[in-house]
Design an enzyme around this catalytic site. Structure first.
Site, PDB file in Angstrom:
ATOM      1  N   ALA A  34       8.923 -76.180  24.250  1.00 24.07           N
ATOM      2  CA  ALA A  34       9.824 -75.408  25.100  1.00 24.07           C
ATOM      3  C   ALA A  34      10.130 -74.130  24.320  1.00 24.07           C
ATOM      4  O   ALA A  34      10.926 -74.128  23.380  1.00 24.07           O
ATOM      5  CB  ALA A  34      11.094 -76.194  25.371  1.00 24.07           C
ATOM      6  N   THR A  39      18.606 -71.938  21.064  1.00 23.96           N
ATOM      7  CA  THR A  39      17.527 -72.927  21.179  1.00 23.96           C
ATOM      8  C   THR A  39      17.681 -73.707  22.485  1.00 23.96           C
ATOM      9  O   THR A  39      18.412 -73.284  23.386  1.00 23.96           O
ATOM     10  CB  THR A  39      17.500 -73.849  19.931  1.00 23.96           C
ATOM     11  OG1 THR A  39      16.326 -74.672  19.990  1.00 23.96           O
ATOM     12  CG2 THR A  39      18.724 -74.748  19.845  1.00 23.96           C
ATOM     13  N   ASN A  40      16.979 -74.813  22.621  1.00 19.52           N
ATOM     14  CA  ASN A  40      17.056 -75.618  23.851  1.00 19.52           C
ATOM     15  C   ASN A  40      17.006 -77.095  23.488  1.00 19.52           C
ATOM     16  O   ASN A  40      16.984 -77.453  22.311  1.00 19.52           O
ATOM     17  CB  ASN A  40      15.920 -75.226  24.801  1.00 19.52           C
ATOM     18  CG  ASN A  40      14.566 -75.429  24.161  1.00 19.52           C
ATOM     19  OD1 ASN A  40      14.157 -76.547  23.885  1.00 19.52           O
ATOM     20  ND2 ASN A  40      13.874 -74.336  23.874  1.00 19.52           N
ATOM     21  N   ARG A  41      16.942 -77.957  24.499  1.00 15.66           N
ATOM     22  CA  ARG A  41      17.123 -79.397  24.268  1.00 15.66           C
ATOM     23  C   ARG A  41      15.827 -80.148  23.960  1.00 15.66           C
ATOM     24  O   ARG A  41      15.815 -81.374  23.939  1.00 15.66           O
ATOM     25  CB  ARG A  41      17.772 -80.035  25.490  1.00 15.66           C
ATOM     26  CG  ARG A  41      19.155 -79.525  25.783  1.00 15.66           C
ATOM     27  CD  ARG A  41      19.732 -80.216  27.010  1.00 15.66           C
ATOM     28  NE  ARG A  41      20.920 -79.553  27.488  1.00 15.66           N
ATOM     29  CZ  ARG A  41      22.143 -79.692  26.951  1.00 15.66           C
ATOM     30  NH1 ARG A  41      22.294 -80.460  25.906  1.00 15.66           N
ATOM     31  NH2 ARG A  41      23.176 -79.060  27.447  1.00 15.66           N
ATOM     32  N   SER A  42      14.736 -79.458  23.742  1.00 15.19           N
ATOM     33  CA  SER A  42      13.480 -80.183  23.486  1.00 15.19           C
ATOM     34  C   SER A  42      13.546 -80.954  22.164  1.00 15.19           C
ATOM     35  O   SER A  42      13.908 -80.396  21.126  1.00 15.19           O
ATOM     36  CB  SER A  42      12.305 -79.198  23.437  1.00 15.19           C
ATOM     37  OG  SER A  42      11.156 -79.855  22.958  1.00 15.19           O
TER      38      SER A  42
END
Ligand code: PMT
Length: 403
Positions: free
Chosen positions: A280, A213-216
């Site tokens: 994102a 995943t990512n930091r959104s």
């Protein structure tokens, strides 16, 4: 949209200050509930001398705020959250003392702090003895507050609690609701539109317990959804974030890019007017997720996971209805990269943010963006709250609707 319709689904803070008219606030809370609002009541200390919090708790089915430092509150910053989420603040009845505090920006109790901390419009319905209302100090305060954009309903002329006749009576509940409806309906330039917003970082499964995943955080997307709702739009929020569901918005929870593609496509096919892709979306997903939790193997120090490209949602929905607004999250060469995405994904507009800045991009409450459009236009915006970014971009979307 009528004023009454504008109240449905809105979060209203009802501030009650101490007056013989405080009991009438129970009727206001009740009528707001009947109009479909979510009502947070804030009682000043003197209001509690006239009416109890239990009355409002029973009417609104919500906790009532009686103190800035409520030892029983689960969240010590509850007042900040209420201020942030409010669509409007109604103070009824408002005493001369409360108006004096607001004029001077005091924040020494829950109500004055919430007003100071909120960007929501405020409607004040004064009630007091007529000499207090006529006093120059009060009149100067009222004039200052009006100049600063505070709205007023009343007071009316009539028989006052003291027995005297004059100006100072709280206006009727119906007038307060009508004034509130007008305030909320004032900026309804998206009424009748269906706006689809995506938010959060998608999660691509590696196995049943691990994801890429990512930091959104979803904050930017949720700010868009709430701004569009407040401007009268029907909103579908397709989200991979775990923020609380905003009131009055259809929320579709997804995890992966593929699920987001399906949900966004469904929403666009439901007569959408615009898509704002603030999510994102992962660019890569594991080719196949393991069916069971992957175990650590003795002697194995490295793990290779083969990835494949996720579907490009914006590119895939370019033929579906609606204006398409993308985001570009960049750490270098912001404008060139953003323009390449604008053209490559056939967008009407792209909002470029430099996500390497500490006060912009992922997870923070502010953003600094450049709006690029397909006609070659470029607009550099200063540092703003994510809500202000959303409203500015929606202004441009409205321009495309009318242009
Ligand atoms: O959620 P917050 O914490 O508030 O942070 C906000 C944000 C930084 C996530 C947001 O402002 C933002 O920049 N969102 C887009 C992030 C992104 O994925 O950018 P990108 O440059 O990789 O993608 C360009 C556009 O294509 C985006 O609109 C993206 O949603 C879309 N995309 C990307 C990949 C993919 N497979 N399909 C897509 O549609």
């Amino acid at each position: 949209m009528s004023g009454a319709d504008a109240i449905a689904g809105k979060r209203i803070v009802l501030g009650v200050s101490g007056s013989i008219a405080s009991y009438k606030a129970a009727d206001i809370a009740s009528k707001l509930m009947q109009a479909g609002a979510l009502v947070d009541v804030v009682l000043t200390r003197s209001a509690q001398e006239f009416i109890t919090s239990l009355t409002f708790r029973s009417l609104t089915h919500r906790l009532v705020i009686t103190d800035l430092f409520d030892a029983n509150s689960e969240d010590p910053l509850e007042h900040v959250e209420i201020a942030r989420q409010a669509d409007a603040i109604v103070i009824a009845p408002a005493t001369a003392n409360v108006m004096a505090k607001l004029t001077h920006g005091l924040a020494d109790d829950a109500l004055s702090t919430i007003v100071l901390a909120s960007e929501a419009p405020v409607l004040i319905a004064p009630a007091m003895e007529h000499h207090m209302w006529a006093n120059t100090a009060t009149q100067v305060n009222v004039a200052t507050l009006k100049e600063r954009g505070f709205n007023f309903a009343g007071p009316n002329e009539g028989r006052l609690a003291s027995g005297a006749v004059g100006s100072g009576r709280l206006v009727e509940t119906a007038e307060i609701l009508e004034a509130l409806g007008e305030i909320l309906a004032a900026n309804q330039d998206l009424a009748g539109r269906h706006i689809v917003v995506s938010a959060g970082g998608t999660q691509e499964p590696i196995d049943p317990v691990r994801v890429v995943t990512n930091r959104s955080s979803g904050k930017q997307g949720y700010a868009f959804a709430e701004a569009a709702r407040d401007r009268g739009a029907r909103v579908t929020l397709v989200t991979a974030a775990s923020l609380a569901n905003p009131a009055g918005i259809k929320v579709v929870k997804v995890e992966s890019a593929r699920q987001m593609l399906a949900a966004v496509s469904d929403a666009l096919n439901d007569a959408a007017d615009a898509l704002v892709m603030a999510a994102a979306v992962a660019d890569w997903e594991p080719i196949s997720a393991a069916g069971q939790k992957m175990k650590k193997v003795e002697g194995q120090d490295r793990l290779t996971i083969e990835m494949q490209k996720t579907p490009d949602i914006l590119a895939q929905v370019s033929g579906l209805p609606g204006i398409k607004v993308g985001f570009a999250a960049e750490t270098e060469d912001l404008l060139n990269n953003a323009r390449a995405k604008l053209e490559g994904k056939k967008l009407d507009m792209i909002v470029a943010n430099d996500v390497s800045a500490t006060d912009a991009g992922f997870a923070v409450d502010t953003n600094r963006v450049v709006i690029l459009d397909k006609s070659g236009g470029q607009e550099d915006l200063p540092l703003m709250s994510k809500r202000e970014v959303a409203d500015t971009v929606l202004d441009r979307v409205c321009g495309l609707f009318s242009g």
